[in-house]
Write a protein that holds these residues in place. Structure first.
Motif, PDB file in Angstrom:
ATOM      1  N   ALA A  94       0.827  -1.209   0.000  1.00 52.58           N
ATOM      2  CA  ALA A  94       0.000   0.000   0.000  1.00 52.58           C
ATOM      3  C   ALA A  94       0.861   1.258   0.000  1.00 52.58           C
ATOM      4  CB  ALA A  94      -0.933  -0.017   1.215  1.00 52.58           C
ATOM      5  N   CYS A  95       1.913   1.258   0.795  1.00 48.89           N
ATOM      6  CA  CYS A  95       2.797   2.424   0.826  1.00 48.89           C
ATOM      7  C   CYS A  95       3.463   2.653  -0.522  1.00 48.89           C
ATOM      8  CB  CYS A  95       3.848   2.250   1.908  1.00 48.89           C
ATOM      9  SG  CYS A  95       3.194   2.281   3.599  1.00 48.89           S
ATOM     10  N   GLY A  98       0.755   3.800  -3.068  1.00 46.20           N
ATOM     11  CA  GLY A  98       0.359   5.187  -2.830  1.00 46.20           C
ATOM     12  C   GLY A  98       1.417   6.173  -3.288  1.00 46.20           C
ATOM     13  N   VAL A 102       0.978   8.927  -6.398  1.00 43.86           N
ATOM     14  CA  VAL A 102       1.214  10.360  -6.216  1.00 43.86           C
ATOM     15  C   VAL A 102       2.273  10.855  -7.197  1.00 43.86           C
ATOM     16  CG1 VAL A 102       2.091  12.085  -4.609  1.00 43.86           C
ATOM     17  CG2 VAL A 102       0.481  10.357  -3.809  1.00 43.86           C
TER      18      VAL A 102
END
Length: 631
Positions: A94-95, A98, A102
């Motif tokens: 997830a990190c 994400g 971005v």
């Protein structure tokens, strides 16, 4: 007391070295044989041609070492291993997703703005091309002026006769999608393979560890467990330190670009931090991207040059000052090893090898500390070579690097005494010299270098006191007794008796020994160590002459330290000690038997003639200093 200047200096082709504890010297690495060279060649061939299979396995294994501490932390909080593993993988994914989204959206926004900067980019590209071509044009014009005229070239064909290129056809949507899918399929497929391998390695973590231990053998269980723990700790620490360094670098670069007025400074700072995970190439790519964007948005060159200057300065500081210290301390690798490993693995496995070059080398260096066949890797690439301070003293003494010896000694003496320096470095280093002297491995120049090093260390670190006398700058010690030489220097400064005789009773300590190179050096070094501690110590040579003995001064001496005799000097030593007992009946006699003195005489015959048996200079200082204070 007597005049020691009457003692005849012993001339010997051998270095005056005490027989003290001989430190275990490192075992020489086995010479390369044809089988070793053939095996290394086969291994390199397998690494190169087995890249499609070995690279995903290596990536998954290294990622498992990174994830293992997080999984253990969650297990300590009460989770079972499977939920902890799933949580770590999901959180990490997830990190990464994400951060990728971005960055992707930011890059799309930047690319949408690029068309309005196209004219500026083309104009600056033409300017740079002209600036680069102008020097070559001048050179070519000069060569044409002196060269003979060449035959005229044929006139170019009319433009109408030239074949007109076919107009490019716009790709269709399905073709574009197919091309994009083909480009993305390779990295995505390899990433998926690595993730699958990572999951199985994490699931079979304990089973794989048991298999490795079983493969190493039951007799090597502790060593195997220690090697696995060291490898996991080194890789985890490296990635943690790399994450911290790159995050700080990206934040600092983003702030600097924002202060310079570059649009989307946060994006470029984040891009710098991400690309720096790829050694060397990533930093160059980040700098080039920032320079191109700054040239596009600024009509002049000031913004481009300022951004490049800030990036270059920060990169130089981090790459040459921060990373060698942080990565070297965290991984146990030398700075040179980091560069060599990046070159080696990058050549073998490309960008992926460049990314995991340091972790792979960490694992090999850890294995080299526990596996004899890989020991050369640990010696060549380790942060600090397995060389003791005594061995370093001996090596530098042979090379005549007295300045480096004095710098190391001064650093130690800021936190320790001269007695400890002698016990831990100087005397063990001379013992190493003694062992090689007996084998005839030290030549005359090296002996002189060692003698000069010992004399300068003693005179610089533990000076005699009083005003120094002028002496020749270059003193040849090749044929001199160093202990007697140092004592003569002190006598020249402090007088015939190395100090006044109108002192309190039992306040003088004598460091006595036979008139040999070994004993006189040990006695003189001990006297200087005691003087540093505030003890009125004086060195003499045995036997003491009866003609100069003053019975009224015998009460001034409280303690006499005598080096433990060698086996061949036992009878001479016993006669000298017996005469010493007669001349100084009230003095306490203590022998100095340093650990490892294998050539010493039989202990019962020696201990019966002495009152105490001490094992180091520090013991002598600790024994005498309280007695002197109490007296």
């Amino acid at each position: 007391m007597h005049d020691d200047t009457n003692v005849i200096m012993m001339k010997s082709p051998h270095l005056p070295v005490p027989t003290v504890a001989i430190l275990p010297s490192p075992q020489p690495i086995a010479r390369l044989q044809a089988g070793s060279i053939l095996g290394a060649g086969c291994l390199l061939t397998a690494l190169h041609f087995g890249r499609p299979v070995l690279q995903p396995i290596a990536l998954a294994a290294i990622l498992s070492l990174v994830a293992a501490p997080l999984i253990r932390a969650l297990c300590r909080l009460g989770l079972r291993r499977l939920p902890a593993m799933v949580a770590v993988l999901l959180l990490s994914g997830a990190c990464l997703a994400g951060a990728g989204l971005v960055l992707a959206f930011q890059l799309v926004a930047v690319s949408a703005e690029l068309p309005q900067y196209r004219a500026a980019i083309q104009r600056k590209a033409e300017t740079l091309r002209a600036a680069v071509e102008r020097p070559f044009a001048h050179v070519q014009a000069g060569l044409d002026a002196v060269a003979p005229l060449a035959p005229a070239a044929a006139p170019p064909a009319p433009a109408a006769q030239a074949a007109a290129p076919a107009p490019p056809t716009a790709p269709t949507a399905p073709a574009a999608l197919a091309k994009l899918a083909g480009l993305a399929w390779g990295p995505l497929g390899e990433t998926g393979l690595v993730l699958v391998l990572l999951m199985f390695i994490l699931l079979e973590h304990e089973s794989l560890q048991d298999r490795l231990i079983r493969l190493a053998g039951q007799a090597e269980v502790s060593r195997t467990v220690r090697a696995l723990a060291d490898a996991a700790r080194g890789v985890s620490r490296f990635f943690f330190c790399q994450f911290i360094v790159n995050t700080v670098f990206g934040a600092a670069m983003g702030l600097a670009l924002w202060a310079a007025g570059l649009p989307h400074a946060a994006l470029w700072g984040a891009l710098c931090g991400v690309l720096r995970f790829v050694p060397y190439v990533g930093a160059l790519a980040a700098g080039a991207a920032i320079a191109c964007f700054a040239a596009a948005v600024d009509p002049g060159w000031s913004l481009t040059l300022s951004c490049l200057a800030m990036f270059g300065a920060l990169e130089l500081v981090v790459a040459h000052l921060v990373e060698p210290k942080v990565y070297g301390l965290s991984t146990g690798l030398s700075p040179l090893a980091v560069v060599v490993s990046a070159l080696f693995w990058g050549t073998l496995w490309g960008p992926a090898g460049l990314l995991i070059s340091t972790p792979l080398t960490v694992c090999l260096v850890v294995a080299g500390r526990h596996v004899g066949a890989l020991e050369p890797l640990a010696i060549l690439f380790g942060q600090a070579p397995d060389v003791t301070a005594a061995q370093r003293f001996f090596q530098r003494g042979l090379s005549g690097e007295t300045g480096a010896i004095l710098r190391d000694a001064a650093a130690m003496l800021r936190r320790a005494s001269f007695a400890r320096y002698c016990d831990q470095i100087l005397l063990p280093g001379l013992a190493l010299a003694s062992s090689e002297l007996r084998l005839g491995l030290i030549d005359g120049a090296q002996r002189e270098h060692l003698r000069r090093a010992v004399a300068e260390v003693a005179e610089t670190l533990a000076p005699s006191g009083a005003a120094p006398v002028r002496r020749r700058r270059h003193v040849s010690l090749l044929d001199a007794n160093v202990g007697a030489h140092l004592r003569r220097l002190r006598e020249a400064r402090l007088g015939r008796w190395q100090g006044p005789l109108d002192v309190p009773q039992r306040s003088i300590v004598l460091c006595a020994g036979l008139a040999s190179e070994r004993d006189e050096l040990v006695g003189e070094l001990l006297a200087r160590a005691l003087r540093e501690a505030g003890v009125d110590a004086r060195s003499v040579a045995l036997p003491l002459p009866h003609t100069e003995h003053d019975a009224g001064k015998a009460a001034l001496v409280s303690t006499v330290f005598v080096p433990y005799p060698l086996a061949e000097e036992l009878e001479t030593w016993r006669r000298a000690v017996a005469a010493l007992r007669v001349l100084l009946p009230g003095a306490l006699l203590a022998t100095i038997r340093l650990p490892g003195d294998e050539a010493a005489g039989p202990a019962p015959a020696i201990l019966s003639a002495a009152d105490m048996d001490l094992r180091s200079f520090e013991e002598c200082v600790a024994f005498v200093a309280p007695r002197r204070t109490a007296g």
